[in-house]
Enzyme design. Structure first.
Site, PDB file in Angstrom:
ATOM      1  N   GLU A   1      -1.469  -8.693   3.499  1.00 60.25           N
ATOM      2  CA  GLU A   1      -1.170 -10.120   4.874  1.00 60.25           C
ATOM      3  C   GLU A   1      -2.807  -9.874   4.351  1.00 60.25           C
ATOM      4  OE1 GLU A   1      -0.765  -6.365   3.702  1.00 60.25           O
ATOM      5  OE2 GLU A   1      -0.934  -4.942   5.742  1.00 60.25           O
TER       6      GLU A   1
ATOM      7  N   CYS B   1       0.864  -1.047  -0.255  1.00 62.30           N
ATOM      8  CA  CYS B   1      -0.073   0.408   0.099  1.00 62.30           C
ATOM      9  C   CYS B   1       0.674   0.859  -0.417  1.00 62.30           C
ATOM     10  CB  CYS B   1      -0.594  -0.393   1.141  1.00 62.30           C
ATOM     11  SG  CYS B   1      -2.743   1.099   0.540  1.00 62.30           S
TER      12      CYS B   1
ATOM     13  N   HIS C   1      -3.307  -4.111   0.488  1.00 63.19           N
ATOM     14  CA  HIS C   1      -3.244  -5.257   1.442  1.00 63.19           C
ATOM     15  C   HIS C   1      -3.111  -6.959   1.766  1.00 63.19           C
ATOM     16  CE1 HIS C   1      -2.274  -1.488   3.762  1.00 63.19           C
ATOM     17  NE2 HIS C   1      -3.504  -1.385   3.225  1.00 63.19           N
TER      18      HIS C   1
HETATM   19  N1  GLN Z   1      -2.124   7.102   2.378  1.00 63.06           N
HETATM   20  C1  GLN Z   1      -1.963   5.475   1.725  1.00 63.06           C
HETATM   21  C2  GLN Z   1      -3.421   6.622   1.263  1.00 63.06           C
HETATM   22  O1  GLN Z   1      -4.119   6.713   2.248  1.00 63.06           O
HETATM   23  C3  GLN Z   1      -1.351   4.698   1.920  1.00 63.06           C
HETATM   24  C4  GLN Z   1      -2.506   3.998   2.972  1.00 63.06           C
HETATM   25  C5  GLN Z   1      -1.706   2.750   3.509  1.00 63.06           C
HETATM   26  O2  GLN Z   1      -0.877   1.926   3.544  1.00 63.06           O
HETATM   27  N2  GLN Z   1      -2.777   1.612   4.141  1.00 63.06           N
HETATM   28  O3  GLN Z   1      -3.887   5.963   0.109  1.00 63.06           O
END
Ligand code: GLN
Length: 540
Positions: free
Chosen positions: A517, A387, A515
């Site tokens: 994970e 992400c 994600h």
């Molecule tokens: N801050 C970034 C976004 O909002 C990544 C978010 C994250 O890593 N969950 O897109």
């Protein structure tokens, strides 16, 4: 068979492992041939975990259907090996909100609406909805907090009411803590006796007490707790600290807890299949060579204690993948701010086989993460960006390979001339300032280029992964990225958004907007994590 319910409550203090106990009982009953699911009750006013403080509350676990929940839902998914949906999660806020909304719609037909019975009735309704949505034959319900505090009283009341209505179908387990004070060197049962009494005063007699302690519970203390806790013989279960959380089902099963629970319900085990779980714990305790993974992130609060909980799914994913490859996972936390204060990434990262930059928000530590990523790219160190870790890998590439020196995510620099990661304007939260639940959440499909490592790992062209973010890769830069070898190999077919970036000619340099994970399980490790740890173990 009528649905059976097992309520799990905590005694003496928080953090004793109710979630792992609940999940372990779920695994035992699954092994015995029953369809099991689990509900988590979080006694917070927050409507979801997305707006809770990560330092206090830990990771926000995202469900398939896009709910931001407690990390225990992640434990349930990992132990049960199945998806848990949003209806299996409730907070105090969620319960009150729906009662108030119903009241506004006159759903109570002009009656006076009161905390009792309407709040517990709403809790019961939600538990029953979760049963319907999950198709569970046995539903485990974990009530957050500790008995004796105000916060969870109405949930205990709901449990008491359910028991009153169907005594044979509802059991209670108290997960309690038995301290061994250093000055005495002796395990004390009194706090747990009080916890049982406190539970009694809510109208509940536990059927089992699971005794968490540093050491095994001895026979005299077992008897003491049975006698003073009004417990049946054999219903006090010892749960000493163990090396791995995945050992807990075995510890409880050795004391026949599964069969005892089933017997109380008047049902029998349909089978007793421990093959894959035993193989897992065997691998955990007999690992091969170490694979050293650095997690580069900003530190929350005051140091090492807090981070692991906030990233529990990432940690577990690395472990699942390593165990499946007969490797010994060794994880370390590297504070990315170090690289902003003059420390060269090489000095620290040379001791690791692979680097992960996990999800994150905000400015602190970002430039340090970018330095770590640059080091991995240029030194062919396996890198996995999750992400934010993908977004920042894109920023690093745009700055240092494409020459857009000021490229950034607009989350940090709203006026960058190269808004490489940007926000697709979201009217809802701009206009209403309702920030909760406005991220891109839950599962989306992703189409994978057949000509990629990602395809090799997944073995499939169409996958589905979970999201939690606001910012996206800006497709104006897509061609330039592809031309220079940082390929957009995963695209969401619904909206054309970039989901996976993969660097050519590197042993493993992959970033995912989603994600992964959240989908790794001990018995079914995630293919990208497996690819990553394999690359890490081979390269170095
Ligand atoms: N801050 C970034 C976004 O909002 C990544 C978010 C994250 O890593 N969950 O897109």
């Amino acid at each position: 068979m009528k649905t059976k319910f097992i309520f799990i409550v905590g005694g003496v203090m928080s953090g004793v492992g109710k979630g792992v106990t609940a999940a372990s009982i779920g695994r035992i009953l699954t092994n015995k041939g029953y369809s099991v699911s689990a509900v988590k009750i979080d006694p917070y006013i927050n409507v979801d975990a997305g707006t809770m403080n990560p330092v206090e509350h830990g990771e926000v676990f995202v469900t398939q259907d896009g709910d931001e929940t407690d990390q225990d839902i992640g434990n349930y998914e990992r132990f049960l090996g199945k998806d848990i949906l949003s209806s299996n999660y409730m907070t105090t806020g969620r319960v009150y909100l729906s009662v108030i909304e119903k009241e506004r719609k006159l759903a109570y037909r002009g009656k006076c609406v009161e905390v009792v019975p309407h709040i517990p009735e709403e809790v019961i309704l939600r538990i029953k909805t979760a049963v319907k949505d999950s198709g569970a034959e046995i539903m485990i319900v974990e009530i957050g907090g500790t008995v004796g505090e105000y916060q969870n009283i109405l949930f205990l009341e709901a449990a008491r009411m359910m028991h009153l209505r169907a005594k044979k179908d509802v059991q209670f387990i108290l997960v309690s803590y038995l301290p061994i004070p250093g000055n005495l060197g002796e395990m004390k049962t009194k706090p747990t006796q009080y916890a049982i009494r406190t539970l009694n005063s809510a109208g509940i007699q536990p059927d089992f007490v699971v005794c968490r302690a540093e050491k095994d519970l001895d026979i005299p203390r077992r008897h003491k707790l049975e006698l003073f806790g009004n417990m049946a013989s054999g219903s006090v279960i010892s749960a000493p600290d163990v090396a791995s959380i995945y050992d807990v089902p075995g510890v409880l099963e050795d004391q026949h807890m599964g069969n005892k629970l089933l017997r109380n319900f008047g049902i029998r085990p349909r089978k007793n299949n421990w093959t894959s779980w035993k193989k897992l714990t065997h691998n955990i305790h007999n690992p091969g060579k170490p694979v050293r993974i650095a997690m580069v992130g900003k530190y929350f609060g005051s140091g090492d204690f807090v981070l692991p909980d906030a990233y529990i799914s990432v940690i577990e994913s690395v472990k699942h993948a390593a165990w499946s490859q007969n490797l010994k996972p060794e994880l370390a936390w590297i504070d990315s701010e170090k690289f902003e204060n003059g420390q060269a990434p090489k000095d620290i990262l040379k001791d690791f086989d692979g680097v992960i930059v996990p999800g994150g928000f905000g400015k602190r530590g970002v430039e340090g993460k970018i330095k770590a990523i640059e080091y991995c790219r240029t030194h062919k160190v396996p890198y996995f960006g999750l992400c934010y870790g993908m977004q920042l890998a894109a920023v690093e590439f745009a700055r240092h390979v494409l020459g857009h020196k000021k490229a950034h995510t607009t989350e940090i620099d709203p006026s960058t001339p190269d808004p490489l990661i940007y926000i697709i304007p979201n009217k809802i939260f701009e206009e209403t300032k309702k920030y909760g639940g406005t991220m891109r959440l839950g599962a989306y499909p992703c189409q994978i280029d057949k000509n990629s490592k990602a395809f090799e790992y997944y073995g499939s062209e169409m996958i589905s992964e979970r999201h939690r973010h606001r910012y996206e890769f800006n497709n104006d830069y897509k061609d330039a990225f592809n031309k220079k070898g940082f390929k957009t190999v995963g695209i969401c077919p619904d909206n054309g958004l970039v989901e996976i970036l993969e660097l050519e000619g590197h042993p493993f340099f992959i970033g995912t907007q989603f994600h992964p994970e959240f989908k790794s399980r001990p018995l079914d490790p995630h293919p990208l994590f497996v690819g990553f740890v394999r690359a890490a173990a081979t390269v170095n």
